[in-house]
Design a protein around this motif. Structure first.
Motif, PDB file in Angstrom:
ATOM      1  N   THR A  19       0.832  -1.206   0.000  1.00 31.37           N
ATOM      2  CA  THR A  19       0.000   0.000   0.000  1.00 31.37           C
ATOM      3  C   THR A  19       0.868   1.259   0.000  1.00 31.37           C
ATOM      4  OG1 THR A  19      -1.759  -1.163   1.168  1.00 31.37           O
ATOM      5  CG2 THR A  19      -1.814   1.236   1.249  1.00 31.37           C
ATOM      6  N   ALA A  20       1.897   1.286   0.844  1.00 31.55           N
ATOM      7  CA  ALA A  20       2.784   2.450   0.912  1.00 31.55           C
ATOM      8  C   ALA A  20       3.539   2.631  -0.405  1.00 31.55           C
ATOM      9  CB  ALA A  20       3.759   2.307   2.077  1.00 31.55           C
ATOM     10  N   TYR A  21       3.987   1.531  -0.996  1.00 31.26           N
ATOM     11  CA  TYR A  21       4.668   1.615  -2.288  1.00 31.26           C
ATOM     12  C   TYR A  21       3.728   2.169  -3.354  1.00 31.26           C
ATOM     13  CZ  TYR A  21       6.802   0.283  -6.678  1.00 31.26           C
ATOM     14  OH  TYR A  21       7.308   0.313  -7.955  1.00 31.26           O
ATOM     15  N   ASN A  22       2.504   1.670  -3.392  1.00 30.25           N
ATOM     16  CA  ASN A  22       1.527   2.172  -4.367  1.00 30.25           C
ATOM     17  C   ASN A  22       1.342   3.680  -4.221  1.00 30.25           C
ATOM     18  OD1 ASN A  22       1.002  -0.290  -5.586  1.00 30.25           O
ATOM     19  ND2 ASN A  22      -0.754  -0.743  -4.297  1.00 30.25           N
ATOM     20  N   TYR A  23       1.257   4.149  -2.997  1.00 31.60           N
ATOM     21  CA  TYR A  23       1.070   5.581  -2.742  1.00 31.60           C
ATOM     22  C   TYR A  23       2.291   6.389  -3.182  1.00 31.60           C
ATOM     23  CZ  TYR A  23       0.321   9.964  -0.282  1.00 31.60           C
ATOM     24  OH  TYR A  23       0.188  11.297   0.018  1.00 31.60           O
ATOM     25  N   GLN A  24       3.476   5.914  -2.792  1.00 35.63           N
ATOM     26  CA  GLN A  24       4.705   6.657  -3.092  1.00 35.63           C
ATOM     27  C   GLN A  24       5.056   6.644  -4.581  1.00 35.63           C
ATOM     28  OE1 GLN A  24       7.741   4.941  -0.606  1.00 35.63           O
ATOM     29  NE2 GLN A  24       6.762   5.631   1.286  1.00 35.63           N
ATOM     30  N   ALA A  25       4.862   5.497  -5.236  1.00 33.82           N
ATOM     31  CA  ALA A  25       5.286   5.351  -6.632  1.00 33.82           C
ATOM     32  C   ALA A  25       4.142   5.519  -7.627  1.00 33.82           C
ATOM     33  CB  ALA A  25       5.935   3.982  -6.822  1.00 33.82           C
ATOM     34  N   ARG A  26       2.943   5.782  -7.109  1.00 36.33           N
ATOM     35  CA  ARG A  26       1.753   5.916  -7.956  1.00 36.33           C
ATOM     36  C   ARG A  26       1.558   4.678  -8.836  1.00 36.33           C
ATOM     37  NH1 ARG A  26       0.269  11.265  -7.111  1.00 36.33           N
ATOM     38  NH2 ARG A  26       1.983  12.665  -6.712  1.00 36.33           N
ATOM     39  N   LYS A  27       1.675   3.513  -8.188  1.00 40.18           N
ATOM     40  CA  LYS A  27       1.489   2.221  -8.850  1.00 40.18           C
ATOM     41  C   LYS A  27       0.188   1.609  -8.365  1.00 40.18           C
ATOM     42  CE  LYS A  27       5.519   2.058 -10.977  1.00 40.18           C
ATOM     43  NZ  LYS A  27       5.714   1.925 -12.383  1.00 40.18           N
ATOM     44  N   THR A  84       7.206   2.501   8.768  1.00 46.74           N
ATOM     45  CA  THR A  84       7.763   3.214   7.625  1.00 46.74           C
ATOM     46  C   THR A  84       8.250   2.214   6.596  1.00 46.74           C
ATOM     47  OG1 THR A  84       8.554   4.924   9.141  1.00 46.74           O
ATOM     48  CG2 THR A  84       9.489   4.918   6.932  1.00 46.74           C
ATOM     49  N   GLU A 105      10.849   1.397   4.130  1.00 42.74           N
ATOM     50  CA  GLU A 105      12.219   1.855   3.889  1.00 42.74           C
ATOM     51  C   GLU A 105      12.738   1.440   2.518  1.00 42.74           C
ATOM     52  OE1 GLU A 105      14.523   0.545   7.265  1.00 42.74           O
ATOM     53  OE2 GLU A 105      13.955   2.347   8.368  1.00 42.74           O
TER      54      GLU A 105
END
Length: 128
Positions: A57-65, A119, A121
């Motif tokens: 979920t955090a990766y999707n948010y940060q990378a817009r994936k 977080t 990382e």
């Protein structure tokens, strides 16, 4: 220290040790101060599963994936003074495509016990 205070201190210390064992159950048998990566034994542990889903979920948010969590392939845990590091190999699919085809990703999540925050990382594709 008075006898009553000493007994109370010992009782609280024992309770904290027991609680540490309860929360670590299913994650690893290692002591909380080793500083070494230890394999996670139970990927179905709700807390471990939640952290792996958080990584996606955090990766999707940060990378817009738009990845969709599929499963934990492998995981390790490492205790530190301020919190816990988790390292996962996660299988995820690209949402909207064939969800039976997954790619693998290495994710690292730090859970800070002092402030109750987690977080992301690192999140790196292995075989894209």
């Amino acid at each position: 220290m008075a006898s009553g205070q000493c007994q109370f201190f010992l009782l609280v210390s024992a309770a904290l040790l027991l609680l540490t064992g309860v929360f670590a159950d299913g994650e690893s048998d290692g002591p909380p101060d080793t500083g070494d990566w230890t394999p996670i034994k139970n990927f179905k542990n709700p807390h471990v599963h939640e952290l792996a889903e958080f990584a996606v979920t955090a990766y999707n948010y940060q990378a817009r994936k738009h990845l969709k969590f599929h499963s934990i392939v492998y995981g390790e845990i490492k205790w530190q003074p301020r919190g816990t590091n988790y390292r996962f190999v996660i299988a995820a699919a690209i949402d909207g495509e064939n969800l039976t085809i997954t790619n693998s990703y290495v994710a690292r999540v730090f859970e800070n016990i002092e402030v109750g925050a987690k977080t992301l990382e690192a999140f790196v594709p292995i075989n894209e």
